[in-house]
Design an enzyme around this catalytic site. Structure first.
Site, PDB file in Angstrom:
ATOM      1  N   CYS A 131      -8.881 -16.686  18.230  1.00  7.39           N
ATOM      2  CA  CYS A 131      -7.731 -17.267  18.921  1.00  7.39           C
ATOM      3  C   CYS A 131      -6.539 -17.286  17.983  1.00  7.39           C
ATOM      4  CB  CYS A 131      -8.049 -18.682  19.401  1.00  7.39           C
ATOM      5  SG  CYS A 131      -6.648 -19.423  20.260  1.00  7.39           S
ATOM      6  N   GLY A 132      -5.505 -16.537  18.334  1.00 10.40           N
ATOM      7  CA  GLY A 132      -4.324 -16.449  17.485  1.00 10.40           C
ATOM      8  C   GLY A 132      -3.479 -17.705  17.491  1.00 10.40           C
ATOM      9  N   ASP A 152      -3.279 -19.143  29.592  1.00  8.83           N
ATOM     10  CA  ASP A 152      -2.687 -19.388  28.276  1.00  8.83           C
ATOM     11  C   ASP A 152      -1.188 -19.600  28.409  1.00  8.83           C
ATOM     12  OD1 ASP A 152      -2.093 -19.534  25.575  1.00  8.83           O
ATOM     13  OD2 ASP A 152      -3.374 -17.851  25.046  1.00  8.83           O
ATOM     14  N   GLY A 165      -2.323 -14.800  20.756  1.00  7.38           N
ATOM     15  CA  GLY A 165      -2.270 -14.036  19.510  1.00  7.38           C
ATOM     16  C   GLY A 165      -3.323 -12.970  19.373  1.00  7.38           C
TER      17      GLY A 165
END
Length: 394
Positions: free
Chosen positions: A103-104, A298, A303
């Site tokens: 997860c960025g 999101d 990311g």
């Protein structure tokens, strides 16, 4: 009764302690204390969390303590890469449907928090972080389930505190295009009204720490992401994702060359290359709307999918090393700020024996929103494992 003191000493039950942050509006609930201690490699810890402690994941993420679109990061100080001296700390990413592999937006938030905390019980290797006095930056290596993520955090002049005015950046694990221009027939029982008479769509599969199905918004029958019917496009994405998870062309593309536990479709990303808020110093801009986990949306540009999109664009000869591209969400477009800026820094890496891959730098800003201590009182059946309102009406 001093309720606050009882929270601290645990007389109301063992507290799960969290730092609350957001990245372009997408929450990251950083769980730093109170989650059960996990054993083994990081992927084994992920398996243990899924198999033995999923009720605690639900308790933290879902109502009444969270909400349907909550996102979290559980700190895991001990992993194989930490023991080898390659990482400073590990993390497990969690959401409404389970545990992710990368997860960025959460990585950007974690970077700031790990620099700002000086509690060695929370972050045992905090004092091993290296400060660059010339750039006023600190490097933090985070072990994510997909691999090692190298994070650079801007700081104050002494390196003791993160600087929120400058973006955090991270270097991705190797990213690659897994399926290009796949023509997917859409059977009648899967179709949505906006698709019209079309019987198939074209999409791509790409990996950026997790696998994404990337589809242009117009392939789905919508005019763009500037003004959308969120309910209608959510219905289309949900139908499509469920169908793609069993489609042979897609499942074939989802086979990770190094670990089968990474071989699953995480998200459908709907892309619009014709709109997007444009920060300075970039060569192009686009917008995406990410549907992941259990129909979660999101708020950030996502990311890990930015990484996947850069890898796909490179495979299509649309992006070169060093070329900066801005990726927006509908939230960053609304506020005119919060885009993630990405560039490819290395295209000479490989995954497995032969799959060509790239390393992508992604940068963005995260902010603190608060702290939380969560407890479970005896006989609280409603709050024990969390719930969603959707479950209550089914």
């Amino acid at each position: 009764m001093d309720l606050a003191q009882n929270f601290e000493n645990g007389s109301l039950g063992e507290a799960i302690k969290c730092i609350e942050m957001h990245t372009t509006g997408e929450p990251t609930r950083i769980i730093y204390s109170g989650f059960p201690c996990l054993q083994g490699t990081l992927l084994e810890q992920r398996d243990e969390a899924m198999n033995q402690y999923d009720h605690i994941r639900k308790r933290i993420m879902l109502e009444p303590r969270g909400h349907y679109d909550m996102y979290g990061a559980i700190l895991t100080p001990e992993t194989e890469l930490v023991r080898q001296g390659l990482a400073h700390i590990g993390t497990l990413f969690t959401h409404n449907g389970g545990f992710s592999t990368m997860c960025g937006h959460a990585t950007i938030a974690l970077g700031r928090f790990l620099v700002d905390t000086h509690d060695l019980k929370v972050f045992p290797k905090r004092n091993e972080l290296r400060f660059n006095p010339e750039t006023c930056e600190v490097a933090v290596n985070i072990h994510a389930p997909c691999g090692l993520v190298r994070v650079t955090v801007p700081t104050s002049s002494d390196g003791q505190k993160s600087d929120p005015s400058r973006p955090v950046s991270f270097l991705s694990t190797p990213a690659f295009a897994a399926g290009i221009n796949l023509e997917i027939p859409i059977p009648k029982e899967v179709r949505w009204p906006e698709l019209g008479p079309r019987e198939s769509i074209t999409l791509d599969i790409s990996y950026g720490g997790a696998y994404y199905a990337l589809v242009d918004v117009r392939e789905l029958g919508f005019t763009g992401l500037k003004k959308i019917d969120l309910g209608a496009i959510s219905n289309a994405a949900s139908r499509l994702k469920t169908y793609l998870m069993t489609h042979p062309l897609v499942t074939s593309a989802l086979q990770h060359p190094e670990d089968s536990r990474l071989s699953f479709l995480y998200s459908v990303m709907v892309v619009d290359r014709e709109v997007g808020s444009r920060p300075e110093g970039v060569d192009g801009v686009e917008t995406g709307l990410c549907f992941f986990a259990d129909d979660e949306i999101d708020r950030s540009p996502t990311g890990s999918c930015v990484t996947a999109r850069m890898a796909l664009a490179h495979a299509k000869n649309l992006r070169s090393i060093g070329q900066k591209w801005a990726y927006n969400s509908i939230v960053s477009n609304h506020f005119g700020t919060g885009a993630f800026v990405a560039s490819i820094v290395d295209d000479s890496v490989r995954v497995g024996d032969s799959k060509e891959a790239v390393i992508v730098r992604v940068e963005g800003k995260a902010y603190y929103t608060g702290t939380s201590n969560f407890i479970l009182e005896e006989d609280d059946l409603t709050g024990e494992s969390g719930f969603t309102l959707k479950q209550c009406v089914q």
